[in-house]
Design an enzyme around this catalytic site. Sequence first.
Site, PDB file in Angstrom:
ATOM      1  CD  GLU A  93       9.474   3.477   0.873  1.00 38.01           C
ATOM      2  OE1 GLU A  93       8.957   2.338   0.728  1.00 38.01           O
ATOM      3  OE2 GLU A  93      10.349   3.944   0.108  1.00 38.01           O
TER       4      GLU A  93
ATOM      5  N   GLY B 246       0.513   0.017 -10.359  1.00 41.02           N
ATOM      6  CA  GLY B 246       0.423   1.005  -9.278  1.00 41.02           C
ATOM      7  C   GLY B 246       0.189   2.414  -9.792  1.00 41.02           C
ATOM      8  NE  ARG B 247       4.425   2.830 -14.540  1.00 36.85           N
ATOM      9  CZ  ARG B 247       4.967   1.676 -14.174  1.00 36.85           C
ATOM     10  NH1 ARG B 247       5.094   1.384 -12.891  1.00 36.85           N
ATOM     11  NH2 ARG B 247       5.411   0.817 -15.076  1.00 36.85           N
TER      12      ARG B 247
HETATM   13  O1  F6P Z   1       8.217   2.441  -6.491  1.00 36.16           O
HETATM   14  C1  F6P Z   1       7.823   1.203  -6.929  1.00 36.16           C
HETATM   15  C2  F6P Z   1       6.374   0.936  -6.688  1.00 36.16           C
HETATM   16  O2  F6P Z   1       6.197  -0.440  -6.872  1.00 36.16           O
HETATM   17  C3  F6P Z   1       5.421   1.727  -7.576  1.00 36.16           C
HETATM   18  O3  F6P Z   1       5.297   1.180  -8.837  1.00 36.16           O
HETATM   19  C4  F6P Z   1       4.185   1.685  -6.766  1.00 36.16           C
HETATM   20  O4  F6P Z   1       3.253   2.630  -7.207  1.00 36.16           O
HETATM   21  C5  F6P Z   1       4.733   1.965  -5.390  1.00 36.16           C
HETATM   22  O5  F6P Z   1       5.964   1.257  -5.359  1.00 36.16           O
HETATM   23  C6  F6P Z   1       3.869   1.558  -4.252  1.00 36.16           C
HETATM   24  O6  F6P Z   1       3.615   0.195  -4.250  1.00 36.16           O
HETATM   25  P1  F6P Z   1       2.442  -0.403  -3.367  1.00 36.16           P
HETATM   26  O7  F6P Z   1       1.177   0.192  -3.820  1.00 36.16           O
HETATM   27  O8  F6P Z   1       2.519  -1.888  -3.597  1.00 36.16           O
HETATM   28  O9  F6P Z   1       2.733  -0.058  -1.937  1.00 36.16           O
END
Ligand code: F6P
Length: 522
Positions: A214, A265-266
């Site tokens: 995304e 990430g969270r």
């Molecule tokens: O949805 C899964 C995930 O890996 C989350 O844990 C994370 O916050 C998000 O996707 C975004 O990931 P990134 O920061 O690597 O783009």
Amino acid sequence: MNTTRCDQTPAWSALQTHFDASGRTFDVREAFAADPSRFGAFSQSAPHVFADLSKNRIDATTQTLLLDLARQSGLESHRDAMFAGDKINATEGRQVMHWLLRNPPLALMDKGRVAINNLSGELTAVHTTLDAMLAYAETLRLDASITDVVNIGIGGSDLGPQMAVLALDEFVLPGKRFHFVSNVDGHELASVLKKLTVENTLFLIASKTFTTIETMTNAHSAKAWFASQGGTDIARHFAALTTNVAAANAFGISTTFGFWDWVGGRYSVWSAIGLPLAIAIGAPGFRQFLAGAHDMDEHFRTAPLDQNLPVRLGLLDVWYRNFHGFTSRNVAPYHSAMKRYPAYLQQLEMESNGKRVDASGAALPFATSPVVWGEPGTNGQHAYFQMLHQGTDVVPVEFVAVKKPRHSLPGHHTLLLANVLAQAQALMLGKADAGGHKDFPGNHPSTFLLLEELTPATLGALIALQEHRVFVSGSLWGINSFDQWGVELGKVLAKDVEARLLSGNAAGLDASTAGLLAQLCA
Ligand code: F6P
């Protein structure tokens, strides 16, 4: 680290016996009538947050047995392992050190804190990056030509900074607008792009991995839009916030702020991912945000378990989920700016603790993460509070209220506080009515979190409190709260389906997906 899954401790059986004897039929109203000191016994002051837990279905015995459960499960040893930098995220072979991001630099630290010495290299790197990021934020704040900051990221690379920038709106620098683009749905980016001019825009590409489909799709489209509008100076108008600096460079971004694989990430709003917030509230504000969280870290790390707010909240979560069988928790922030707080908590709790196997991979014989959901009050009152008061499920509610407002409109804040108190009261007291339709059963549990004001420091403390309470329940359940394998399968299948949408090839697909593909390709 010496831990035991909660259901394998003597306290677990003792809690079941206690629940069967009196927990199931426990009535908070009767408990208040029997014990006038209940409010004092079941409230807890923690840094920047006061919590009233007295309207919950717990008594002194419940509390004692839950604390036994924590001790017998090895919660303290697990917590200490996190703060010592052990690799407690075993399935990914990683340390869990988001707390280090809010630790003061070594020179300002209490010398009695031995464990941190092993992590002095990491702490130095944290502060070098923090200083550079905050210097950049301050430069941007002075740069009046940058009016629009667009954060492109998803999950933890979106929810934390978005939640905090909205919540701290009163502290945001006038003259700058903040946009958050997360969805791969082009409507979102297109609607933001319409409002932008190239020379006035800074794009922040926020992605821990710099591979998330995304974010990469939105980043490529933003870069293409930038070029199509005559933009050339990528170094000035794009920055990357990532652990994968090489990938950001390969994408063409030279302005980068890094972080480390030991930040989930969270749990990353405290890292470079917090840059939008730092630009919004400035370096001193961001440092206060970190300091508030650090105060809560120290509380969690050092307070005795029976006076430890994250521990008390996490134990309550286990009591409700595993003994009462409550399937969800409503979060009700009575502050209109805390719009994304429920969504932020959804990822924090459900991605961390929505697990069906323990750390060894064995299927769990008990329930884990509840559904976490909510809206700011008083809006929720006019939507789903009907169900909370008179529905067939019991849903514990966690209110957040703020004592002092930052506006001066007469009457509003008293009315807001009256509403939050009244809702907690109504859930607990209920109202008898023989007719049925107007009967409120009451005895519905709630927790009340009170902040003096909503400031960077108090928000930091509140969010760290939530992180640690999720740690507590996850630790007792024996799960790894720091991985998220459950998001992977959908990502893999989406790649296959994307190719099929382009080719129309449904061979080998399940009949339902094939039917939908045929509809979409027709
Ligand atoms: O949805 C899964 C995930 O890996 C989350 O844990 C994370 O916050 C998000 O996707 C975004 O990931 P990134 O920061 O690597 O783009």
